[in-house]
Enzyme design. Structure first.
Site, PDB file in Angstrom:
ATOM      1  CB  CYS A 211       5.746  -3.982   9.826  1.00 11.08           C
ATOM      2  SG  CYS A 211       5.772  -5.461   8.819  1.00 11.08           S
TER       3      CYS A 211
ATOM      4  NE  ARG B  12       4.779  -2.479  15.673  1.00 10.68           N
ATOM      5  CZ  ARG B  12       3.626  -2.609  16.308  1.00 10.68           C
ATOM      6  NH1 ARG B  12       3.519  -2.197  17.535  1.00 10.68           N
ATOM      7  NH2 ARG B  12       2.582  -3.137  15.715  1.00 10.68           N
TER       8      ARG B  12
ATOM      9  CD1 TRP C 242       9.093 -10.507  12.580  1.00 14.10           C
ATOM     10  CD2 TRP C 242       7.187 -11.135  11.597  1.00 14.10           C
ATOM     11  NE1 TRP C 242       8.835 -11.803  12.957  1.00 14.10           N
ATOM     12  CE2 TRP C 242       7.671 -12.217  12.372  1.00 14.10           C
ATOM     13  CE3 TRP C 242       5.995 -11.315  10.892  1.00 14.10           C
ATOM     14  CZ2 TRP C 242       7.021 -13.447  12.461  1.00 14.10           C
ATOM     15  CZ3 TRP C 242       5.338 -12.546  10.971  1.00 14.10           C
ATOM     16  CH2 TRP C 242       5.849 -13.586  11.753  1.00 14.10           C
TER      17      TRP C 242
ATOM     18  CG  ASN D  23       1.728  -3.912  11.126  1.00  6.15           C
ATOM     19  OD1 ASN D  23       2.144  -5.058  10.991  1.00  6.15           O
ATOM     20  ND2 ASN D  23       1.142  -3.485  12.237  1.00  6.15           N
ATOM     21  N   GLY D  24       0.709  -5.749   8.381  1.00  6.98           N
ATOM     22  CA  GLY D  24      -0.453  -6.628   8.283  1.00  6.98           C
ATOM     23  C   GLY D  24      -0.368  -7.498   7.052  1.00  6.98           C
TER      24      GLY D  24
ATOM     25  CD  GLU E 299       7.249 -16.974  30.071  1.00  4.95           C
ATOM     26  OE1 GLU E 299       6.509 -17.498  29.230  1.00  4.95           O
ATOM     27  OE2 GLU E 299       7.794 -15.871  29.886  1.00  4.95           O
TER      28      GLU E 299
ATOM     29  CE  LYS F  43      10.227 -15.333  27.808  1.00  6.01           C
ATOM     30  NZ  LYS F  43       9.082 -14.626  27.653  1.00  6.01           N
TER      31      LYS F  43
ATOM     32  CD  GLU G  47      10.117 -15.709  23.612  1.00  6.13           C
ATOM     33  OE1 GLU G  47       9.225 -15.075  23.070  1.00  6.13           O
ATOM     34  OE2 GLU G  47      10.406 -15.547  24.815  1.00  6.13           O
TER      35      GLU G  47
ATOM     36  CG  HIS H 167       3.235 -40.901  31.143  1.00  5.65           C
ATOM     37  ND1 HIS H 167       2.896 -42.208  31.394  1.00  5.65           N
ATOM     38  CD2 HIS H 167       2.857 -40.209  32.247  1.00  5.65           C
ATOM     39  CE1 HIS H 167       2.315 -42.303  32.589  1.00  5.65           C
ATOM     40  NE2 HIS H 167       2.295 -41.086  33.126  1.00  5.65           N
TER      41      HIS H 167
ATOM     42  CE  LYS I 118       7.508  -6.822  24.086  1.00  2.00           C
ATOM     43  NZ  LYS I 118       8.028  -7.816  25.020  1.00  2.00           N
TER      44      LYS I 118
HETATM   45  C1  G6P Z   1       4.844 -12.394  20.622  1.00  2.00           C
HETATM   46  C2  G6P Z   1       5.875 -11.920  21.620  1.00  2.00           C
HETATM   47  C3  G6P Z   1       5.673 -12.637  22.945  1.00  2.00           C
HETATM   48  C4  G6P Z   1       4.240 -12.464  23.427  1.00  2.00           C
HETATM   49  C5  G6P Z   1       3.225 -12.896  22.378  1.00  2.00           C
HETATM   50  C6  G6P Z   1       1.822 -12.493  22.770  1.00  2.00           C
HETATM   51  O1  G6P Z   1       5.089 -13.715  20.275  1.00  2.00           O
HETATM   52  O2  G6P Z   1       7.175 -12.146  21.136  1.00  2.00           O
HETATM   53  O3  G6P Z   1       6.566 -12.109  23.903  1.00  2.00           O
HETATM   54  O4  G6P Z   1       4.059 -13.236  24.582  1.00  2.00           O
HETATM   55  O5  G6P Z   1       3.522 -12.262  21.140  1.00  2.00           O
HETATM   56  O6  G6P Z   1       1.765 -11.090  22.780  1.00  2.00           O
HETATM   57  P1  G6P Z   1       0.747 -10.234  23.599  1.00  2.00           P
HETATM   58  O7  G6P Z   1       1.052  -8.817  23.240  1.00  2.00           O
HETATM   59  O8  G6P Z   1      -0.626 -10.645  23.133  1.00  2.00           O
HETATM   60  O9  G6P Z   1       0.936 -10.530  25.034  1.00  2.00           O
END
Ligand code: G6P
Length: 615
Positions: free
Chosen positions: A2, A27, A77, A103-104, A488, A492, A495, A511, A610
């Site tokens: 949040c 966030r 969130w 937040n939390g 990765e 991406k 996501e 496999h 984020k």
């Molecule tokens: C969230 C974000 C990702 C990020 C991950 C870890 O899932 O959406 O983009 O890689 O957190 O975040 P950090 O701040 O620890 O790299």
């Protein structure tokens, strides 16, 4: 998670809050809300909250407006309770006096709610948060001599979990009280006002001088200043620092999405991350070192802990640290590491990688490691973040603010920073000669220019994206340093496009995963030059034989690859260990273009946030 913002000062609070929330919306964005204290004769709390993005709320408020010079704002969130109007923050005590944003997670909310219900309190949401505001209001009702800050100090010890909280009370119309435990909260002063936010980005337009509140501290904000105490009310101080980010860096600057802007910022970000990494004698240095260099010489094992994209950067780093420094490396997802009994010693170096420096699982993993006397190096993008403060040494990625939820420039700069750490370890252990370290660093210094060249593939990738977007899935395969990039690339894509995307070790295809291939199904193969190129070519042949359409990411000059793959995107030739920094770029562009083709919300994809400050 949040986003939190608070303002008390001479201006109309609503404008400041909505502008602040706009910078924090990445966030969390399933609902938004504000409380503004009406500072007329009989102060009242004016609360407005709406499910959906901030624009829904700000649209409504643009006609209505709320006057008052103190207030709080929140983007949510959801964790407890569906994302709807009722569960949106702020939450107000049933006596109408106190409002809170949070937040939390309050882990013991259920027994607290039962206790409050038995005492006759009524609840209007399903959130864990509402118990906090009821407890604070109840504390004041029980002892009218308590002010808001004193009531908060009384209540915090009763809460379990991780949180940052901010309160206003209509009886103290100029006051905001805030506290935190294991969730970020930063404070600032500007032009006769006091502000707070969950993230530096929320304060940047007001000030670069910030104070991060520490666990167990309580801040009282009034237009005249900010005072910080501990939970006993004794004077305390947060962590004060100056932010060197540019306000403009947190704006779109003509790009249609932050993500595209951030992909294009990678040459600059990598250049910044590499700046001043050596002293006058050419010896590599870290940003903050609270360890004796001898302790680095004694390191015999490295454990990298991280989540999400940062975990993939850690996977890439394993190859560099093992190759250059000759130290065995384990890479583990932070949420797994923290709940096992890892065998660590004072000679284990735990490298915690987190762009935000606030990810709950990564912070807990770092704490877990330190409890076992291991040393922790943080690789993070945020100066003054919880992880940076906790660690024994820090390497900053200097990517500037990243707003798009999908990490891009933070990823490439993490790899660069981790490569610097690999060389630092090699230097400490004398595993490489100084001139070898200097050569590797010089090769890395060429990367910004090479990323610039790779970015030229954008039109080609965008065209392919139109075709791939019609497919229900995309598979990514790689070997060696190509494997984390395959993972990765898939991350991406899933996501931001919501398509099914998976990355696999190319050798594992036979496999199991090869059963997924259907005629015409897209497969992206990392096939740059190196000791596994011929192996990956065989894997390409295997999927082609089953009808896959293959996009290969290959090294410039490798014309032979065209005989195997349907499409080729070329990247310039580099040292084998540095390819990930180039090969991920077309995959970022592909994910971006596919998400745009599918009309997805690129910067704020559904269900994601984020900065993940909850477990
Ligand atoms: C969230 C974000 C990702 C990020 C991950 C870890 O899932 O959406 O983009 O890689 O957190 O975040 P950090 O701040 O620890 O790299």
């Amino acid at each position: 998670m949040c986003g939190i913002i608070g303002y008390t000062g001479p201006a109309q609070a609503l404008d400041v809050l909505l502008a602040g929330l706009a910078t924090l919306e990445y966030r969390g964005y399933d609902s938004a809300g504000v409380v503004v204290v009406d500072d007329a004769q009989a102060p009242a709390l004016q609360v407005r909250k709406r499910q959906g993005k901030l624009s829904v709320l700000s649209g409504e408020l643009s006609t209505e407006g709320l006057t008052g010079r103190t207030g709080l704002g929140h983007t949510r969130w959801a964790t407890h309770g569906a994302p709807n109007d009722r569960n949106a923050h702020p939450h107000v005590s049933d006596d109408g006096a106190v409002a809170v944003i949070h937040n939390g997670i309050i882990e013991n909310h259920a027994p607290l709610r039962a206790e409050l219900t038995a005492a006759g309190h009524s609840f209007s949401s399903e959130t864990d948060t509402e118990v906090v505001v009821q407890l604070v209001a109840a504390a004041r009702a029980a002892d009218p001599s308590l002010d808001l800050a004193a009531a908060v100090r009384l209540v915090v010890p009763r809460l379990e979990g991780a949180f940052s909280l901010a309160f206003v009370d209509r009886r103290e119309p100029e006051v905001i009280v805030a506290t935190r435990r294991e969730a970020p909260l930063v404070l600032g002063r500007s032009q006769g006002s006091s502000l707070l936010a969950s993230d530096i980005a929320g304060l940047l337009v007001h000030t670069r001088e910030v104070e991060a509140l520490l666990d167990g501290q309580v801040a009282v904000l009034t237009p005249r200043g900010v005072t910080v105490t501990d939970l006993d009310g004794a004077p305390a101080q947060g962590h004060r620092f100056t932010v060197d980010w540019d306000v403009a860096a947190a704006e779109k600057q003509g790009y249609e999405h932050f993500m595209r802007k951030e992909i294009h910022e990678q040459p600059t970000a990598v250049r910044e991350t590499l700046l001043a990494r050596t002293d006058a004698e050419g010896v590599l240095i870290l940003d903050e070192l609270r360890l004796d260099p001898a302790e680095f010489r004694a390191v015999d094992t490295v454990v990298i802990v991280a989540c999400g994209t940062s975990f993939h950067a850690g996977m890439v780093a394993k190859y560099a640290i093992e190759h250059w420094a000759g130290i065995p490396v384990e890479v583990e997802i932070a949420s797994e590491f923290r709940y096992r009994d890892p065998i660590l010693s004072p000679h284990t170096l735990v490298v915690a990688v987190s762009q935000s420096g606030e990810t709950a699982d990564t912070l807990a993993a770092a704490a877990h490691a330190q409890e076992q006397r291991a040393k922790v190096v943080a690789v993070t993008n945020v100066v003054g973040s919880s992880l940076a403060r906790r660690a024994d040494a820090v390497l900053y990625t200097r990517a500037g603010p990243e707003i798009g939820v999908a990490g891009t420039k933070t990823f490439t700069t993490q790899i660069v920073a981790l490569d610097v750490l690999a060389l630092y370890l090699a230097q400490s252990r004398r595993a490489l000669f100084p001139d070898e370290c200097a050569d590797h660093l010089a090769r890395m210094e060429a990367l910004p220019e090479l990323i610039e060249q790779v970015l030229q593939c954008e039109p080609q990738v965008a065209e392919l994206a139109q075709v791939f977007a019609r497919s229900g899935y995309v598979m990514f395969v790689g070997r060696h340093v190509g494997l984390p990039i395959a993972l990765e690339g898939a991350l991406k894509l899933k996501e931001i496009s919501y398509l099914h995307a998976e990355g696999f070790a190319a050798g594992e295809m036979k496999h199991g995963p090869i059963a997924l291939i259907e005629p015409g199904g897209p497969v992206v193969a990392l096939a740059t030059r190196g000791h596994v190129r011929s192996k990956i070519v065989s894997n390409i042949a295997e999927v082609k034989a089953r009808g896959a359409v293959v996009l290969a990411i290959a090294t410039e000059g490798d014309t032979e690859i065209k005989e195997h793959a349907d499409h080729v995107v070329y990247v310039p030739e580099v040292h084998e260990l540095l390819y990930p920094i180039l090969t991920v770029v077309p995959l970022q562009l592909l994910a971006y273009a596919m998400a745009v083709a599918l009309d997805r919300d690129v910067d704020q994809p559904r269900n994601l946030a984020k900065t993940v400050t909850v477990e």
